[in-house]
Write a protein that holds these residues in place. Structure first.
Motif, short mmCIF file in Angstrom:
data_model
loop_
_atom_site.label_atom_id
_atom_site.label_comp_id
_atom_site.label_asym_id
_atom_site.label_seq_id
_atom_site.Cartn_x
_atom_site.Cartn_y
_atom_site.Cartn_z
N MET A 78 -7.93 -2.49 6.13
CA MET A 78 -8.54 -1.56 5.18
C MET A 78 -10.03 -1.42 5.47
O MET A 78 -10.56 -0.32 5.51
N ILE A 116 -3.34 1.01 -2.64
CA ILE A 116 -2.75 0.87 -1.31
C ILE A 116 -2.69 -0.60 -0.87
O ILE A 116 -1.71 -1.04 -0.28
N GLU A 117 -3.73 -1.35 -1.20
CA GLU A 117 -3.73 -2.76 -0.81
C GLU A 117 -2.57 -3.53 -1.45
O GLU A 117 -2.06 -4.48 -0.89
N PRO A 126 5.01 -1.72 1.48
CA PRO A 126 5.55 -0.53 2.16
C PRO A 126 7.03 -0.66 2.47
O PRO A 126 7.72 0.34 2.65
N LEU A 150 -5.81 9.63 -0.70
CA LEU A 150 -4.96 8.44 -0.61
C LEU A 150 -4.32 8.31 0.78
O LEU A 150 -4.22 7.22 1.33
N ARG A 151 -3.91 9.46 1.33
CA ARG A 151 -3.30 9.41 2.68
C ARG A 151 -4.31 8.90 3.70
O ARG A 151 -3.97 8.13 4.60
N ALA A 174 -4.69 5.27 3.36
CA ALA A 174 -3.48 4.53 3.75
C ALA A 174 -3.24 4.56 5.26
O ALA A 174 -2.26 3.99 5.74
N ARG A 175 -4.14 5.21 6.00
CA ARG A 175 -3.90 5.36 7.43
C ARG A 175 -3.70 4.04 8.16
O ARG A 175 -2.98 3.95 9.14
N GLN A 209 -2.20 1.47 7.15
CA GLN A 209 -0.90 0.86 6.90
C GLN A 209 0.18 1.80 7.41
O GLN A 209 0.12 2.99 7.13
N VAL A 243 3.21 4.61 4.77
CA VAL A 243 3.00 4.74 3.33
C VAL A 243 3.18 6.21 2.98
O VAL A 243 2.54 7.08 3.54
N VAL A 295 2.95 9.26 0.41
CA VAL A 295 2.30 9.75 -0.80
C VAL A 295 2.84 11.16 -1.07
O VAL A 295 2.81 12.02 -0.20
N HIS A 299 6.14 6.05 -1.97
CA HIS A 299 5.50 4.85 -2.53
C HIS A 299 4.54 5.20 -3.66
O HIS A 299 4.38 4.45 -4.61
#
Ligand code: AMP
Length: 457
Positions: free
Chosen positions: A13, A61-62, A66, A90-91, A94-95, A97, A100, A102, A123
């Motif tokens: 992150m 996200i953390e 997933p 958010l996307r 979340a890159r 991870q 994920v 959205v 998610h």
């Protein structure tokens, strides 16, 4: 200054944030992230631009698993534009991870494709309350695995009439969850919502908003009978988007509002003699920026949930210093200068003296003659109100009105303002520039499958 490294985020992150150009947390992030990450409820006063999306997004996200393909986070937003913006943010967050998903679920677009997307799992869901409710009702969305609920721009959601929908959704999510609430303003309705649905929330306000409001007070001595001229002059000079002018009597309210109207200003009177229906309409139009000047008695203004006006005018000095302070307290948002102007005739001077002795400070007098020489320059309100002949009892919901206006290549959501729903009618504020188009869309379209009468309020 803290860094993202010190907040206990995953290395992935932190690396992603640095790629996004987020080198340091914004104040709201620095304060909201620790409680968010530790699972606490948070209520935060934050404006757009404060970095509030990442303040809740990073935590969402953390904490996501997933591998568990179920909706674990839900973000409720007032408009489709905001939902799209939040989902995009958010996307990006979340890159780092893998996998994920959205999904946005908003009204004003076909529901079929959304059902298709939902069947593939997600998610995090970001959406507007009406459409989320639709999916819950159809069973196309289930929230039994939800861990975090976010109410973004909660004040705006309530303004747009989504309170019932929000509460209905909350009733369908697990009681053991984290609830994060973000709001630009702090009216009682927000406090109540928090008390009802959050458990011992951490209260966050960013430094900039804790400053004392800065109020510029000016007093003018004028001859009796010149109040309307002086009020028109102050408004012409300061060009406030919104202003309350306090009067002593009902008759004075009516006369002053009529006088201003006849000179091209947009003004409405509010006093105890109005019927409930008219009172509602006045409050709606003033509250949604369709009317710039509210001419009111103290008693009538008491129930008004409107603060932080750019201008308050005392057409007559208040009865006593406490009332004066209360009136003037309606202007001056933290970080923005408010204006309070008081007129006083020679025979009313003793009221100002009392104010001075109570404050132990002299007031500042302006040049009345110069003021009265100001030519009339009315402020055009930014919005116009449409009144729809259907309300709660006709099962009309704010989303239906919003959908009728914005759906199928309609008006952009940002041009739609407050939606006020009553039992038998509904008011919607639209940007003045598109008022005629909005009226036509509503007249020719259907709400709840029916044609409804629509007129300018
Ligand atoms: P928001 O208040 O969530 O609408 O965010 C406002 C803007 O600030 C967005 O464009 C974000 O990408 C950006 N932003 C958010 N957090 C940070 C940060 N820590 N550093 C730099 N930019 C940020």
């Amino acid at each position: 200054m803290s860094s993202f490294n010190q907040l206990g985020l995953s290395q992935a992150m932190v690396a992603n944030l640095s790629q996004l150009g987020f080198t340091q947390p914004t104040p709201i992030q620095a304060q909201a992230l620790p409680p968010t990450l530790s699972g606490k409820d948070v209520i935060a006063m934050a404006q757009t631009g404060s970095g509030k999306t990442a303040a809740f997004g990073i935590g969402l996200i953390e904490k996501l698993n997933p591998r568990h393909f179920a909706v674990q986070g839900l973000v409720l937003c007032p408009t489709r534009e905001l939902a799209d913006q939040v989902a995009k943010a958010l996307r990006e967050l979340a890159r780092a991870q893998a996998n994920v998903k959205v999904l946005t679920l908003c009204g004003g677009v076909a529901i079929g494709p959304q059902i298709g997307s939902l069947s593939h799992g997600a998610h995090i869901v970001v959406g507007t309350p009406g459409r989320i409710q639709d999916h819950l009702r159809k069973g196309t969305l289930t929230l039994e695995s939800l861990r975090t609920l976010v109410l973004d721009e909660a004040d705006r959601m309530l303004d747009m009439g989504f309170q019932d929908a929000v509460e209905d959704i909350i009733a369908q999510v697990p009681a053991r969850r984290q609830t994060l609430m973000f709001s630009a303003t702090w009216p009682d309705s927000i406090r109540t919502l928090s008390e009802r649905y959050q458990s011992t929330p951490v209260d966050i306000r960013v430094e900039a908003h804790e400053e004392k409001p800065d109020i510029r007070e000016t007093f003018y001595e004028i001859e009796p009978g010149r109040q309307a001229d002086a009020l028109a002059a102050v408004v012409s000079d300061l060009q406030p988007t919104s202003c309350i002018a306090f009067c002593t009597t009902k008759q004075q309210c009516d006369e002053l509002a009529a006088d201003l109207e006849s000179r091209g200003f947009s003004a409405l009177a509010l006093h105890g003699d109005l019927e409930q229906k008219d009172r509602d309409s006045v409050l709606v139009r003033f509250g949604n920026q369709s009317c710039a000047i509210l001419v009111a008695t103290d008693v009538a203004a008491r129930g008004l949930d409107i603060k932080a006006l750019p201008l308050v005018v005392n057409v007559e000095p208040a009865r006593d210093p406490e009332v004066h302070t209360h009136r003037v307290g309606r202007t001056g948002r933290a970080g923005e200068t408010g204006n309070a102007v008081t007129f006083c005739t020679p025979s009313q001077g003793h009221k100002i003296s009392r104010l001075e002795s109570q404050r132990d400070q002299r007031v500042q007098w302006g040049d009345a003659q110069a003021l009265l020489a100001t030519p009339d320059k009315p402020v055009k309100p930014s919005m116009r109100t449409l009144c729809i002949s259907g309300g709660r009892k006709d099962k009309v919901r704010p989303g239906d009105v919003l959908g009728a206006l914005t759906g199928e290549a309609g008006l952009p959501g940002k041009l739609i303002g407050k939606i006020d729903l009553f039992d038998f009618q509904c008011f919607v504020a639209v940007d003045r520039s598109v008022a005629a188009e909005a009226l036509e869309r509503l007249e020719n379209g259907r709400i709840k499958g029916r044609k409804m009468r629509v007129r300018y309020a």
